[in-house]
Design a protein around this motif. Structure first.
Motif, PDB file in Angstrom:
ATOM      1  N   GLY A 259       0.789  -1.226   0.000  1.00 19.48           N
ATOM      2  CA  GLY A 259       0.000   0.000   0.000  1.00 19.48           C
ATOM      3  C   GLY A 259       0.820   1.274   0.000  1.00 19.48           C
ATOM      4  N   LEU A 260       1.961   1.285   0.707  1.00 23.46           N
ATOM      5  CA  LEU A 260       2.752   2.510   0.794  1.00 23.46           C
ATOM      6  C   LEU A 260       3.492   2.821  -0.502  1.00 23.46           C
ATOM      7  CD1 LEU A 260       4.172   2.298   4.432  1.00 23.46           C
ATOM      8  CD2 LEU A 260       2.136   3.492   3.610  1.00 23.46           C
ATOM      9  N   SER A 261       3.553   1.852  -1.419  1.00 21.87           N
ATOM     10  CA  SER A 261       4.171   2.143  -2.724  1.00 21.87           C
ATOM     11  C   SER A 261       3.301   3.087  -3.544  1.00 21.87           C
ATOM     12  CB  SER A 261       4.407   0.847  -3.505  1.00 21.87           C
ATOM     13  OG  SER A 261       3.188   0.269  -3.939  1.00 21.87           O
ATOM     14  N   ASN A 262       2.061   3.350  -3.075  1.00 17.74           N
ATOM     15  CA  ASN A 262       1.156   4.258  -3.782  1.00 17.74           C
ATOM     16  C   ASN A 262       1.274   5.700  -3.299  1.00 17.74           C
ATOM     17  OD1 ASN A 262      -0.072   2.173  -5.363  1.00 17.74           O
ATOM     18  ND2 ASN A 262      -1.228   1.551  -3.550  1.00 17.74           N
ATOM     19  N   ILE A 263       2.174   5.966  -2.338  1.00 18.32           N
ATOM     20  CA  ILE A 263       2.386   7.346  -1.899  1.00 18.32           C
ATOM     21  C   ILE A 263       2.800   8.196  -3.111  1.00 18.32           C
ATOM     22  CG2 ILE A 263       3.871   8.867  -0.518  1.00 18.32           C
ATOM     23  CD1 ILE A 263       4.080   6.624   1.545  1.00 18.32           C
ATOM     24  N   PRO A 264       2.126   9.313  -3.370  1.00 15.10           N
ATOM     25  CA  PRO A 264       2.506  10.150  -4.521  1.00 15.10           C
ATOM     26  C   PRO A 264       3.978  10.567  -4.437  1.00 15.10           C
ATOM     27  CG  PRO A 264       0.389  10.854  -3.639  1.00 15.10           C
ATOM     28  CD  PRO A 264       0.942   9.853  -2.664  1.00 15.10           C
ATOM     29  N   GLY A 265       4.694  10.396  -5.534  1.00 17.80           N
ATOM     30  CA  GLY A 265       6.098  10.786  -5.574  1.00 17.80           C
ATOM     31  C   GLY A 265       7.017   9.879  -4.792  1.00 17.80           C
ATOM     32  N   ILE A 266       6.584   8.633  -4.524  1.00 21.96           N
ATOM     33  CA  ILE A 266       7.354   7.717  -3.671  1.00 21.96           C
ATOM     34  C   ILE A 266       8.755   7.458  -4.220  1.00 21.96           C
ATOM     35  CG2 ILE A 266       6.394   5.660  -4.800  1.00 21.96           C
ATOM     36  CD1 ILE A 266       7.213   5.908  -1.072  1.00 21.96           C
ATOM     37  N   GLN A 267       8.887   7.358  -5.547  1.00 26.87           N
ATOM     38  CA  GLN A 267      10.210   7.071  -6.115  1.00 26.87           C
ATOM     39  C   GLN A 267      11.200   8.186  -5.828  1.00 26.87           C
ATOM     40  OE1 GLN A 267       7.939   6.008  -9.828  1.00 26.87           O
ATOM     41  NE2 GLN A 267       9.836   4.918 -10.272  1.00 26.87           N
ATOM     42  N   GLY A 268      10.773   9.426  -6.034  1.00 26.47           N
ATOM     43  CA  GLY A 268      11.641  10.558  -5.765  1.00 26.47           C
ATOM     44  C   GLY A 268      11.938  10.719  -4.283  1.00 26.47           C
ATOM     45  N   LEU A 269      10.917  10.513  -3.461  1.00 29.65           N
ATOM     46  CA  LEU A 269      11.072  10.637  -2.008  1.00 29.65           C
ATOM     47  C   LEU A 269      12.112   9.665  -1.481  1.00 29.65           C
ATOM     48  CD1 LEU A 269       9.872  11.939   0.626  1.00 29.65           C
ATOM     49  CD2 LEU A 269       8.302   9.985   0.695  1.00 29.65           C
ATOM     50  N   LEU A 270      12.016   8.405  -1.906  1.00 29.89           N
ATOM     51  CA  LEU A 270      12.937   7.398  -1.389  1.00 29.89           C
ATOM     52  C   LEU A 270      14.292   7.441  -2.087  1.00 29.89           C
ATOM     53  CD1 LEU A 270      10.638   4.342  -0.631  1.00 29.89           C
ATOM     54  CD2 LEU A 270      11.426   6.183   0.873  1.00 29.89           C
ATOM     55  N   SER A 271      14.338   7.879  -3.327  1.00 32.43           N
ATOM     56  CA  SER A 271      15.641   8.065  -3.985  1.00 32.43           C
ATOM     57  C   SER A 271      16.458   9.118  -3.245  1.00 32.43           C
ATOM     58  CB  SER A 271      15.457   8.490  -5.445  1.00 32.43           C
ATOM     59  OG  SER A 271      14.947   7.430  -6.215  1.00 32.43           O
ATOM     60  N   ALA A 272      15.799  10.219  -2.850  1.00 32.57           N
ATOM     61  CA  ALA A 272      16.488  11.274  -2.103  1.00 32.57           C
ATOM     62  C   ALA A 272      16.928  10.769  -0.734  1.00 32.57           C
ATOM     63  CB  ALA A 272      15.573  12.489  -1.960  1.00 32.57           C
ATOM     64  N   ALA A 273      16.075   9.980  -0.087  1.00 30.31           N
ATOM     65  CA  ALA A 273      16.409   9.440   1.230  1.00 30.31           C
ATOM     66  C   ALA A 273      17.579   8.467   1.138  1.00 30.31           C
ATOM     67  CB  ALA A 273      15.191   8.745   1.836  1.00 30.31           C
TER      68      ALA A 273
END
Length: 310
Positions: A259-273
């Motif tokens: 379910g949390l993979s549907n957070i908007p912008g998840i790829q960018g958020l976790l790439s930055a993290a």
């Protein structure tokens, strides 16, 4: 009959609330899907329901020996074949062996997170890469590692159970997070703050407010500063988990599910993290959302069964 069904396979996604049985064609595209509630009143009832669904798949395929895979929320001991699961009445039972005795043919049982990884490595978001890690961020946290389109085995079939790594001490201290008992019985696992339930717990301990994961994400998107901070802490923790995966397995890509993979912008958020956490100079794995979404569990289980006969 066998020629007509050549290359077809069946997959069952077996959860604590429903069983989803899907027949796939030779290109692993869904042909037929049936859903039913999961019997929770005992192993015999569960076994009977699974036998019935396997028979239905084979009848629909016109193949009494159709290979069938099952993805379950738990582990299967590769030596004894016994299942260990908190959400199904199957712990201590040789589920695959009992199904094969009743139904015949090739039947395999595997952890549902590993089935997700296998699906996304074969024709999914990770198809262009040799080393693919599938990471489920849902009710729990888990995953699986694939090399060349096949799951990486292990002594206990634990490869990918990253939700039970310990939380990073420096972030626990920085954010003043109390250590919580995980469902596995250990204290301070990543799953206690990085899963969907964990995100809700993180919100409560850092703000004193009660909110479930979807509400936290929605409020953060609307500009709620507290919820945005909660999501930021969650991303920091998850970025550390991605770096732990990188250090242990060094995949070329990580495919996110749950379910949390549907957070908007998840790829960018976790790439930055991940960039913030990673050792300097490392090439980072690509981070993808899934191609097959919720159907990846059944699809991966079916692919695993097909691989057993090749």
């Amino acid at each position: 009959m066998r020629d007509r069904a050549a290359g077809m396979c069946g997959g069952l996604d077996v959860g604590g609330t429903k069983i989803e049985a899907t027949l796939f064609d030779a290109a692993q595209r869904p042909v037929r899907t049936v859903r039913r509630p999961t019997p929770m009143d005992g192993y015999d009832s569960l076994l009977a329901a699974l036998i019935e669904e396997i028979a239905g798949l084979r009848l629909a395929a016109g193949d009494p020996a159709l290979p069938v895979g099952l993805g379950i929320p738990g582990l299967v001991d590769p030596e004894t074949g016994h299942a260990v699961t908190a959400n199904l009445p199957a712990t201590g039972h040789p589920l695959a062996r009992d199904l094969m005795r009743a139904s015949g043919g090739v039947i395999v049982v595997q952890n549902d997170c590993k089935c997700f990884a296998l699906s996304e490595a074969n024709g999914g978001s990770g198809a262009a890469h040799h080393g693919v890690f599938g990471l489920i961020l849902g009710t729990g946290v888990g995953g699986g590692m694939c090399h060349g389109g096949r799951l990486v085995p292990g002594l206990n079939d634990l490869a990918g159970e990253v939700g039970h790594h310990a939380l990073p001490a420096h972030l626990v201290a920085e954010f003043g997070l109390p250590l919580r008992t995980c469902g596995c019985g250990r204290i301070g696992c990543y799953e206690t703050y990085v899963s969907g339930r964990g995100l809700a717990a993180l919100c409560n301990v850092t703000t004193g407010r009660s909110a479930e994961a979807p509400e936290i994400v929605e409020l953060a998107g609307r500009g709620d500063a507290e919820m945005d901070r909660v999501l930021g802490i969650w991303a920091r923790l998850t970025g550390e988990l991605l770096h732990a995966i990188q250090l242990h397995l060094d995949p070329e890509c990580i495919v996110l599910g749950g379910g949390l993979s549907n957070i908007p912008g998840i790829q960018g958020l976790l790439s930055a993290a991940l960039k913030r956490s990673a050792l300097p100079g490392l090439r980072e794995p690509a981070i993808y959302t899934p191609t097959f979404g919720d159907s990846s569990g059944a699809r991966g289980a079916a692919i695993l069964a097909l691989q057993e006969i090749k």
